[in-house]
Design a protein around this motif. Structure first.
Motif, PDB file in Angstrom:
ATOM      1  N   ALA A   8      48.647  34.922  31.166  1.00  0.00           N
ATOM      2  CA  ALA A   8      47.872  35.888  30.389  1.00  0.00           C
ATOM      3  C   ALA A   8      46.749  36.442  31.255  1.00  0.00           C
ATOM      4  CB  ALA A   8      47.297  35.216  29.154  1.00  0.00           C
ATOM      5  N   PRO A   9      46.432  37.724  31.096  1.00  0.00           N
ATOM      6  CA  PRO A   9      45.327  38.303  31.865  1.00  0.00           C
ATOM      7  C   PRO A   9      44.026  37.533  31.622  1.00  0.00           C
ATOM      8  CG  PRO A   9      46.604  40.008  30.778  1.00  0.00           C
ATOM      9  CD  PRO A   9      47.090  38.704  30.249  1.00  0.00           C
ATOM     10  N   ASP A  10      43.294  37.303  32.699  1.00  0.00           N
ATOM     11  CA  ASP A  10      42.042  36.568  32.588  1.00  0.00           C
ATOM     12  C   ASP A  10      40.884  37.519  32.256  1.00  0.00           C
ATOM     13  OD1 ASP A  10      41.471  37.854  35.011  1.00  0.00           O
ATOM     14  OD2 ASP A  10      41.561  36.017  36.201  1.00  0.00           O
ATOM     15  N   ALA A  11      39.695  36.958  32.132  1.00  0.00           N
ATOM     16  CA  ALA A  11      38.516  37.744  31.769  1.00  0.00           C
ATOM     17  C   ALA A  11      38.239  38.839  32.797  1.00  0.00           C
ATOM     18  CB  ALA A  11      37.304  36.829  31.612  1.00  0.00           C
ATOM     19  N   ASP A  12      38.455  38.566  34.058  1.00  0.00           N
ATOM     20  CA  ASP A  12      38.220  39.571  35.099  1.00  0.00           C
ATOM     21  C   ASP A  12      39.146  40.771  34.920  1.00  0.00           C
ATOM     22  OD1 ASP A  12      36.200  38.058  36.263  1.00  0.00           O
ATOM     23  OD2 ASP A  12      37.523  37.176  37.773  1.00  0.00           O
ATOM     24  N   ARG A  13      40.392  40.517  34.554  1.00  0.00           N
ATOM     25  CA  ARG A  13      41.355  41.613  34.345  1.00  0.00           C
ATOM     26  C   ARG A  13      40.964  42.432  33.120  1.00  0.00           C
ATOM     27  NH1 ARG A  13      43.802  45.693  35.961  1.00  0.00           N
ATOM     28  NH2 ARG A  13      45.805  46.128  35.039  1.00  0.00           N
ATOM     29  N   ILE A  14      40.544  41.771  32.047  1.00  0.00           N
ATOM     30  CA  ILE A  14      40.106  42.487  30.845  1.00  0.00           C
ATOM     31  C   ILE A  14      38.886  43.347  31.185  1.00  0.00           C
ATOM     32  CG2 ILE A  14      39.216  42.256  28.482  1.00  0.00           C
ATOM     33  CD1 ILE A  14      42.163  41.392  28.709  1.00  0.00           C
ATOM     34  N   GLU A  15      37.962  42.785  31.956  1.00  0.00           N
ATOM     35  CA  GLU A  15      36.771  43.545  32.347  1.00  0.00           C
ATOM     36  C   GLU A  15      37.162  44.754  33.196  1.00  0.00           C
ATOM     37  OE1 GLU A  15      32.563  43.186  34.780  1.00  0.00           O
ATOM     38  OE2 GLU A  15      33.496  41.343  34.048  1.00  0.00           O
ATOM     39  N   ALA A  16      38.102  44.586  34.108  1.00  0.00           N
ATOM     40  CA  ALA A  16      38.544  45.704  34.942  1.00  0.00           C
ATOM     41  C   ALA A  16      39.149  46.811  34.079  1.00  0.00           C
ATOM     42  CB  ALA A  16      39.553  45.221  35.987  1.00  0.00           C
ATOM     43  N   LEU A  17      39.938  46.439  33.077  1.00  0.00           N
ATOM     44  CA  LEU A  17      40.512  47.431  32.167  1.00  0.00           C
ATOM     45  C   LEU A  17      39.404  48.156  31.396  1.00  0.00           C
ATOM     46  CD1 LEU A  17      43.559  45.438  30.744  1.00  0.00           C
ATOM     47  CD2 LEU A  17      43.602  47.287  32.443  1.00  0.00           C
ATOM     48  N   ALA A  18      38.389  47.404  30.963  1.00  0.00           N
ATOM     49  CA  ALA A  18      37.269  48.000  30.230  1.00  0.00           C
ATOM     50  C   ALA A  18      36.482  48.948  31.135  1.00  0.00           C
ATOM     51  CB  ALA A  18      36.366  46.903  29.674  1.00  0.00           C
ATOM     52  N   ARG A  19      36.250  48.557  32.367  1.00  0.00           N
ATOM     53  CA  ARG A  19      35.504  49.421  33.294  1.00  0.00           C
ATOM     54  C   ARG A  19      36.302  50.686  33.620  1.00  0.00           C
ATOM     55  NH1 ARG A  19      30.796  47.496  33.930  1.00  0.00           N
ATOM     56  NH2 ARG A  19      30.426  45.259  33.893  1.00  0.00           N
ATOM     57  N   ASP A  20      37.619  50.565  33.690  1.00  0.00           N
ATOM     58  CA  ASP A  20      38.461  51.752  33.876  1.00  0.00           C
ATOM     59  C   ASP A  20      38.318  52.694  32.683  1.00  0.00           C
ATOM     60  OD1 ASP A  20      39.391  50.802  36.313  1.00  0.00           O
ATOM     61  OD2 ASP A  20      41.329  50.128  35.518  1.00  0.00           O
TER      62      ASP A  20
END
Length: 133
Positions: A8-20
């Motif tokens: 599952a995507p980790d917190a860093d990946r979720i944050e990267a999606l949010a920043r995008d």
């Protein structure tokens, strides 16, 4: 997500999606988000859930904490910074249940919370989401 991804995507990946998603917002909104803290956590804490009357932490995928821009005053001091909280486990659950792409889901929740920062109506949030599409 990448081909062959087995975790599952980790917190860093979720944050990267949010920043995008933030980067795709119109400039007139982005320029007021520099001081808003973005936090990705697995779940909201017990106190937050209790304040909102939520029993199941999977029911809360995002939250804005702070005072909307239109309600701010230069006389206020000592306040915590405005924050957008994204709750990873709730987002992942909704992603699996809805079949919506994770990128679209994170953007949707983020834009909803950005809308609270600006004091926008639901219709305005929908228009902002279309503009960031």
């Amino acid at each position: 997500m990448t081909t062959g991804q087995t975790f599952a995507p980790d917190a860093d990946r979720i944050e990267a999606l949010a920043r995008d998603a933030i980067a795709r917002l119109p400039q007139q909104f982005r320029r007021y988000l520099d001081t808003v803290v973005l936090r990705v956590e697995d779940f909201a804490d017990e106190e937050t859930l209790a304040e909102l009357g939520i029993d199941n932490p999977f029911e809360l995928s995002g939250l804005y904490t702070g005072r909307p821009i239109g309600e701010k005053s230069i006389t206020e001091s000592g306040a915590l910074p405005d924050m957008i909280h994204l709750y990873r486990r709730a987002l992942l659950d909704e992603w699996v249940e809805t079949g919506v792409s994770l990128e679209a889901l994170v953007a949707h929740v983020l834009i909803h919370e950005v809308g609270h920062h600006f004091g926008l109506s639901d219709a305005d949030m929908h228009a902002l989401e279309q503009a960031a599409g």
